[in-house]
Design a protein around this motif. Structure first.
Motif, PDB file in Angstrom:
ATOM      1  N   GLY A 153       0.864  -1.186  -0.026  1.00  0.00           N
ATOM      2  CA  GLY A 153       0.091   0.059  -0.096  1.00  0.00           C
ATOM      3  C   GLY A 153       0.843   1.254  -0.150  1.00  0.00           C
ATOM      4  N   LEU A 154       1.925   1.224   0.723  1.00  0.00           N
ATOM      5  CA  LEU A 154       2.924   2.483   0.811  1.00  0.00           C
ATOM      6  C   LEU A 154       3.544   2.587  -0.649  1.00  0.00           C
ATOM      7  CD1 LEU A 154       3.933   4.457   2.738  1.00  0.00           C
ATOM      8  CD2 LEU A 154       6.075   2.831   3.317  1.00  0.00           C
ATOM      9  N   VAL A 155       4.005   1.641  -1.230  1.00  0.00           N
ATOM     10  CA  VAL A 155       4.640   1.828  -2.550  1.00  0.00           C
ATOM     11  C   VAL A 155       3.570   2.371  -3.621  1.00  0.00           C
ATOM     12  CG1 VAL A 155       5.695   0.420  -4.520  1.00  0.00           C
ATOM     13  CG2 VAL A 155       6.312  -0.048  -2.197  1.00  0.00           C
ATOM     14  N   ILE A 156       2.339   1.819  -3.443  1.00  0.00           N
ATOM     15  CA  ILE A 156       1.176   2.378  -4.361  1.00  0.00           C
ATOM     16  C   ILE A 156       1.116   3.630  -4.319  1.00  0.00           C
ATOM     17  CG2 ILE A 156      -1.042   1.966  -5.129  1.00  0.00           C
ATOM     18  CD1 ILE A 156      -0.731  -0.964  -5.045  1.00  0.00           C
ATOM     19  N   ALA A 157       0.940   4.309  -2.832  1.00  0.00           N
ATOM     20  CA  ALA A 157       0.504   5.477  -2.290  1.00  0.00           C
ATOM     21  C   ALA A 157       1.702   6.375  -2.927  1.00  0.00           C
ATOM     22  CB  ALA A 157       0.343   5.634  -0.961  1.00  0.00           C
ATOM     23  N   LEU A 158       2.926   6.056  -2.459  1.00  0.00           N
ATOM     24  CA  LEU A 158       4.270   7.032  -2.992  1.00  0.00           C
ATOM     25  C   LEU A 158       4.378   7.060  -4.468  1.00  0.00           C
ATOM     26  CD1 LEU A 158       6.779   5.744  -0.387  1.00  0.00           C
ATOM     27  CD2 LEU A 158       5.770   7.848  -0.458  1.00  0.00           C
ATOM     28  N   LEU A 159       3.967   6.058  -5.189  1.00  0.00           N
ATOM     29  CA  LEU A 159       3.897   6.308  -6.915  1.00  0.00           C
ATOM     30  C   LEU A 159       2.780   7.212  -6.978  1.00  0.00           C
ATOM     31  CD1 LEU A 159       4.461   2.640  -8.050  1.00  0.00           C
ATOM     32  CD2 LEU A 159       5.949   4.579  -8.399  1.00  0.00           C
ATOM     33  N   ALA A 160       1.515   7.106  -6.407  1.00  0.00           N
ATOM     34  CA  ALA A 160       0.561   7.889  -6.924  1.00  0.00           C
ATOM     35  C   ALA A 160       0.798   9.450  -6.564  1.00  0.00           C
ATOM     36  CB  ALA A 160      -0.536   7.486  -6.379  1.00  0.00           C
ATOM     37  N   PHE A 161       1.369   9.644  -5.440  1.00  0.00           N
ATOM     38  CA  PHE A 161       1.944  11.051  -5.017  1.00  0.00           C
ATOM     39  C   PHE A 161       3.017  11.524  -6.032  1.00  0.00           C
ATOM     40  CE2 PHE A 161       4.844  13.538  -2.610  1.00  0.00           C
ATOM     41  CZ  PHE A 161       3.831  14.697  -2.217  1.00  0.00           C
ATOM     42  N   TYR A 162       4.014  10.893  -6.322  1.00  0.00           N
ATOM     43  CA  TYR A 162       4.930  11.328  -7.340  1.00  0.00           C
ATOM     44  C   TYR A 162       4.159  11.894  -8.732  1.00  0.00           C
ATOM     45  CZ  TYR A 162       8.617  11.483 -10.550  1.00  0.00           C
ATOM     46  OH  TYR A 162       9.544  11.869 -11.551  1.00  0.00           O
ATOM     47  N   ARG A 163       3.490  10.829  -9.179  1.00  0.00           N
ATOM     48  CA  ARG A 163       2.721  11.070 -10.308  1.00  0.00           C
ATOM     49  C   ARG A 163       1.878  12.455 -10.336  1.00  0.00           C
ATOM     50  NH1 ARG A 163      -1.198   8.501 -12.486  1.00  0.00           N
ATOM     51  NH2 ARG A 163      -0.878   9.277 -14.255  1.00  0.00           N
ATOM     52  N   TRP A 164       1.077  12.538  -9.144  1.00  0.00           N
ATOM     53  CA  TRP A 164       0.280  13.699  -8.913  1.00  0.00           C
ATOM     54  C   TRP A 164       1.164  14.935  -9.047  1.00  0.00           C
ATOM     55  CZ3 TRP A 164       0.398  16.754  -4.234  1.00  0.00           C
ATOM     56  CH2 TRP A 164      -0.502  17.724  -4.426  1.00  0.00           C
ATOM     57  N   ARG A 165       2.291  14.875  -8.151  1.00  0.00           N
ATOM     58  CA  ARG A 165       3.298  16.247  -7.850  1.00  0.00           C
ATOM     59  C   ARG A 165       3.855  16.313  -9.154  1.00  0.00           C
ATOM     60  NH1 ARG A 165       6.423  18.499  -3.120  1.00  0.00           N
ATOM     61  NH2 ARG A 165       7.990  19.601  -4.582  1.00  0.00           N
ATOM     62  N   ALA A 166       4.232  15.482 -10.006  1.00  0.00           N
ATOM     63  CA  ALA A 166       5.050  15.695 -11.218  1.00  0.00           C
ATOM     64  C   ALA A 166       4.247  16.158 -12.364  1.00  0.00           C
ATOM     65  CB  ALA A 166       5.775  14.558 -11.564  1.00  0.00           C
ATOM     66  N   GLN A 167       2.913  15.798 -12.389  1.00  0.00           N
ATOM     67  CA  GLN A 167       2.045  16.075 -13.508  1.00  0.00           C
ATOM     68  C   GLN A 167       1.970  17.413 -14.033  1.00  0.00           C
ATOM     69  OE1 GLN A 167      -2.134  15.241 -12.179  1.00  0.00           O
ATOM     70  NE2 GLN A 167      -2.376  14.291 -14.386  1.00  0.00           N
ATOM     71  N   GLY A 168       1.957  18.590 -12.973  1.00  0.00           N
ATOM     72  CA  GLY A 168       1.969  19.730 -13.310  1.00  0.00           C
ATOM     73  C   GLY A 168       3.316  20.613 -13.632  1.00  0.00           C
ATOM     74  N   SER A 169       4.350  19.904 -12.910  1.00  0.00           N
ATOM     75  CA  SER A 169       5.863  20.552 -12.728  1.00  0.00           C
ATOM     76  C   SER A 169       6.569  20.854 -14.092  1.00  0.00           C
ATOM     77  CB  SER A 169       6.683  19.449 -11.893  1.00  0.00           C
ATOM     78  OG  SER A 169       5.914  19.456 -10.620  1.00  0.00           O
ATOM     79  N   ARG A 170       6.929  21.763 -14.172  1.00  0.00           N
ATOM     80  CA  ARG A 170       7.718  22.200 -15.652  1.00  0.00           C
ATOM     81  C   ARG A 170       8.443  23.300 -15.364  1.00  0.00           C
ATOM     82  NH1 ARG A 170       2.587  22.530 -16.152  1.00  0.00           N
ATOM     83  NH2 ARG A 170       1.672  24.725 -16.387  1.00  0.00           N
ATOM     84  N   GLU A 171       9.663  23.625 -16.044  1.00  0.00           N
ATOM     85  CA  GLU A 171      10.368  24.679 -15.987  1.00  0.00           C
ATOM     86  C   GLU A 171      10.607  25.188 -17.395  1.00  0.00           C
ATOM     87  OE1 GLU A 171      14.212  25.366 -13.654  1.00  0.00           O
ATOM     88  OE2 GLU A 171      14.957  24.267 -15.319  1.00  0.00           O
ATOM     89  N   THR A 172      10.454  26.594 -17.631  1.00  0.00           N
ATOM     90  CA  THR A 172      10.844  27.240 -19.024  1.00  0.00           C
ATOM     91  C   THR A 172      11.686  28.208 -18.661  1.00  0.00           C
ATOM     92  OG1 THR A 172       8.702  26.727 -19.571  1.00  0.00           O
ATOM     93  CG2 THR A 172       9.675  28.253 -21.036  1.00  0.00           C
ATOM     94  N   VAL A 173      13.064  28.133 -19.552  1.00  0.00           N
ATOM     95  CA  VAL A 173      13.861  29.256 -19.616  1.00  0.00           C
ATOM     96  C   VAL A 173      13.471  30.131 -21.025  1.00  0.00           C
ATOM     97  CG1 VAL A 173      16.231  30.091 -19.630  1.00  0.00           C
ATOM     98  CG2 VAL A 173      15.552  28.005 -18.142  1.00  0.00           C
TER      99      VAL A 173
END
Length: 160
Positions: free
Chosen positions: A58-78
């Motif tokens: 359960g912890l592994v699945i929850a951490l994968l879901a959290f990473y996907r949720w956090r990385a979903q809108g992350s980006r950088e533009t120069v």
């Protein structure tokens, strides 16, 4: 008023190799593997191990879901435009937007981290890149800034 043309733009984002379907498939396979191994362990008489396995799965699945949720809108533009170098980054809830004068902006290395700034105002760039990609990005950006600072003028009257 006409918009200033973009002279250079670099975008980066964290790795997101699993889409929603892939994540569901991976979570299903993990649950299936846990069910199989948990059943075998329970039949051998070590049923307390099943509780620890359930928590770990359960912890592994929850951490994968959290990473996907956090990385979903992350980006950088120069972005380099005439008279302005802009860095925009969104990392989870953190949002950074800084603008610098390209004539005064300089790249700085602090260990493996790459910063850009002028005077004491520094912003980290290339967070989502590997060390090798960060090196390539730094050399490319340095070259672009050098060409911007030292333009080559073609005067037909001075040609031989």
């Amino acid at each position: 008023m006409a918009e200033t043309p973009t002279l250079f733009e670099a975008r980066s984002a964290p790795l997101a190799s699993l889409d929603a379907r892939g994540f569901r498939l991976l979570a299903g396979l993990m649950l299936l593997a846990f069910t199989f191994s948990g059943t075998v362990v329970t039949l051998m008489g070590a049923w307390p191990v099943m509780a620890f396995g359930a928590v770990e799965t359960g912890l592994v699945i929850a951490l994968l879901a959290f990473y996907r949720w956090r990385a979903q809108g992350s980006r950088e533009t120069v972005t380099l435009m005439e008279g302005r170098l802009t860095i925009r980054r969104r990392d989870g809830k953190e949002r950074v937007e800084k603008s610098f004068d390209p004539f005064w902006a300089r790249l700085h290395w602090q260990g493996e981290k790459l910063f850009i700034g002028q005077r004491r105002d520094l912003v980290e760039i290339g967070r989502f890149l590997s060390a090798e990609e960060r090196q390539d990005f730094a050399s490319c950006l340095e070259q672009v800034l050098r060409r911007y600072r030292e333009p080559v003028f073609d005067n037909p009257q001075l040609r031989d």
